[in-house]
Motif scaffolding. Structure first.
Motif, short mmCIF file in Angstrom:
data_model
loop_
_atom_site.label_atom_id
_atom_site.label_comp_id
_atom_site.label_asym_id
_atom_site.label_seq_id
_atom_site.Cartn_x
_atom_site.Cartn_y
_atom_site.Cartn_z
N GLY A 211 0.83 -1.19 0.00
CA GLY A 211 0.00 0.00 0.00
C GLY A 211 0.86 1.24 0.00
N CYS A 212 0.28 2.35 -0.45
CA CYS A 212 1.01 3.60 -0.56
C CYS A 212 0.03 4.73 -0.30
CB CYS A 212 1.58 3.68 -1.98
SG CYS A 212 2.73 4.99 -2.20
N PHE A 213 0.32 5.61 0.66
CA PHE A 213 -0.64 6.67 1.00
C PHE A 213 0.04 8.03 1.10
CE2 PHE A 213 -0.70 3.15 4.13
CZ PHE A 213 -1.75 2.39 3.62
N THR B 221 -4.74 0.69 7.30
CA THR B 221 -5.41 1.80 6.61
C THR B 221 -4.48 3.01 6.72
OG1 THR B 221 -6.44 2.44 8.68
CG2 THR B 221 -7.70 0.96 7.27
N PRO B 222 -4.72 4.07 5.95
CA PRO B 222 -3.88 5.27 6.11
C PRO B 222 -3.89 5.78 7.56
CG PRO B 222 -5.19 5.44 4.12
CD PRO B 222 -5.65 4.20 4.81
#
Lengths: 393, 114
Positions: free
Chosen positions: A188-190, A223-224
């Motif tokens: 993931g990337c936020f 999650t972010p």
């Protein structure tokens, strides 16, 4: 008492045909009569009967031709064929067996012989029916499992979007190739507050359903908001090792051998300062603006193995024009047909050679090179590639 | 699949008996070594001389065995090739398992510590 069966009688002689039909009825079965081979073949195709008693000499189509025709049909059941023989017909027996006849019955009108032959045939028919039933049940179960797996794979795919986006001057692009329908990779990337970028990649040990359950749990957890809270120290400084420790506490309680490797980083998109924690995940490759490749990180304990493991933060300067590429261990471990692994060295060279390519295309270039190395064979483990390019301001 | 040999005083050397310890065979490997432990073995040397490749499942099986031994005994490894050594280093397994060049060195170090 045997279950009543449909039995086809192919016999041109009226007396013989009537006698056989009566005997069959007397034994509790139903006789379907035919005067020649053609008529009998039609009955085989339409009635679903699994026993055929046929004479050898018949007009239009004889017993052997009928047998040959029946064996050539694409039926979903087996037809047990009994051939009626006169005395001294042994020379036709071998040919008849070769053609597909299962058994013989001499025309001596002995009811006990007929009874025995039908008994054997019905036993085989029941056995075949039982097997067919088991086969059908297994097929149903299998298709249900396949449907469930497909649903699981779809749910997992939704957690693993193909990333092609800019976050504060860093372009991120990804590719993902599962080795089976479901996989043990997650990433993931936020965009985080204060011009930061949060990035993680996880590779669960093993693969298949078992690994995918854990990877999906991790994907839902991170999650972010979770990332932001867990990877920020009390002093507000980035603390990716804090997030990794948090996960280690959560996942090392289970009494099994599951664990995962992870790379977790927070990049300041204004300065390129990167805080990261490498938890057993392969070292990413960094190519600087001049085209020089190096490996990032000294390693670290995997997550979920032992609760006493501790994790460290490390720092790295991500320069403008620099390229950082993460690849799960499937890339280095991919073997060609001679059992030679692609290796991290070769992977590093491929990234170095293509560092000026479009960042969106780079993950697919790596996947393509690995596919060629494998000679088109599927990978044995799940492959994730995430490329980050810091654009010149 | 595993082969064992005994050394005095109570050291058991285990050869996995496969060239690649992976998802395909690591469960069987673990079960066989755990059977040894349940049979009373507590000082184990895993000899990787003939193992060219160890994947994440193989490492999971190895740590699973270590968890089973716990404080009752010791588990060391020997004969790691370059690739396996590199994998151990990236995962810091060099801090979890004592590693020796070969069986003799491992057995000697282990017997001295008993």
């Amino acid at each position: 008492m045997e279950m009543p069966l449909d039995i086809i009688v192919a016999e041109d002689n009226l007396v013989q045909r009537t006698y056989l039909a009566r005997m069959i009825a007397h034994l509790g079965h139903t006789a379907l009569v035919a005067e020649d081979g053609i008529e009998a073949l039609k009955l085989v195709q339409t009635s679903g009967a699994q026993i055929l008693i046929t004479d050898f000499d018949m007009p239009k189509m004889n017993g052997l031709e009928l047998t040959h025709a029946v064996r050539g049909l694409n039926l979903d059941h087996y037809v047990h064929i009994i051939m009626l023989t006169g005395s001294g017909q042994s020379e036709t027996s071998a040919e008849a067996l070769d053609t597909g006849v299962d058994d013989f019955l001499t025309k001596d009108n002995d009811p006990s012989r007929l009874k025995a032959r039908i008994h054997v045939a019905s036993r085989l028919v029941h056995h075949a029916r039982e097997q067919q039933n088991q086969h059908r049940i297994l097929k149903e179960i299998n298709s249900r499992i396949q449907e469930d797996l497909k649903a699981a794979a779809d749910a997992q795919r939704q957690l693993l979007p193909a990333i092609h986006r800019d976050i504060g001057g860093i372009h991120v692009s990804s590719a993902f190739v599962p080795s089976a329908m479901v996989s043990g990779d997650m990433f993931g990337c936020f965009a985080l507050p204060q011009n930061k970028l949060g990035l993680y990649a996880v590779d669960v040990s093993g693969h298949g359903i078992h690994a995918s359950l854990l990877s999906v749990a991790i994907g839902h957890l991170i999650t972010p908001e979770f990332f932001c809270n867990a990877a920020c120290g009390k002093d507000g400084k980035p603390d990716p090792a804090g997030l990794v420790s948090n996960l280690n506490q959560r996942f090392s309680a289970a009494d099994n051998d599951d664990y995962f490797t992870m790379f977790c980083a927070i990049i300041d998109t204004d300065t390129g300062h990167m805080d990261f924690c490498q938890a057993g995940y392969p070292s990413p490759t960094y190519v600087d603006a001049t085209g020089q490749a190096t490996l990032v990180g000294e390693g670290g304990f995997p997550v979920g193995m032992f609760s006493h493991f501790s994790y460290e933060n490390d720092v790295f300067a991500f320069e403008e024009g620099g390229l950082l590429v993460l690849c799960s261990d499937a890339a280095g471990e991919a073997e060609n047909e001679h059992g030679v692994p692609f290796g991290r060295g070769m992977l590093c060279s491929v990234i170095e050679q293509n560092h000026q390519s479009d960042t969106d295309a780079l993950p697919d270039i790596i996947v393509q090179d690995l596919t060629e190395w494998r000679g088109g064979r599927a990978l044995e483990d799940d492959l994730t590639v995430v490329a980050l390019k810091r654009i010149n301001s | 699949m595993i082969h064992t040999s005994k050394y005095p005083p109570h050291i058991v050397v285990v050869r996995p008996g496969v060239e690649r310890l992976t998802a395909i065979n690591s469960k069987a490997f673990k079960e066989e070594v755990i059977a040894l432990i349940e049979g009373g073995a507590s000082q184990l040397v895993i000899d990787f001389k003939e193992v060219s490749f160890l994947d994440s499942s193989g490492l999971g099986a190895l740590t699973g065995v270590l968890k089973r031994i716990g404080h009752r005994g010791d588990l060391v490894v020997c004969g790691l090739n370059n690739d396996v050594t590199q994998m151990f280093k990236i995962c810091r397994m060099d801090r979890v398992f004592k590693s020796y060049s070969d069986v003799d060195a491992a057995v000697q170090a282990m017997s001295e510590s008993l």
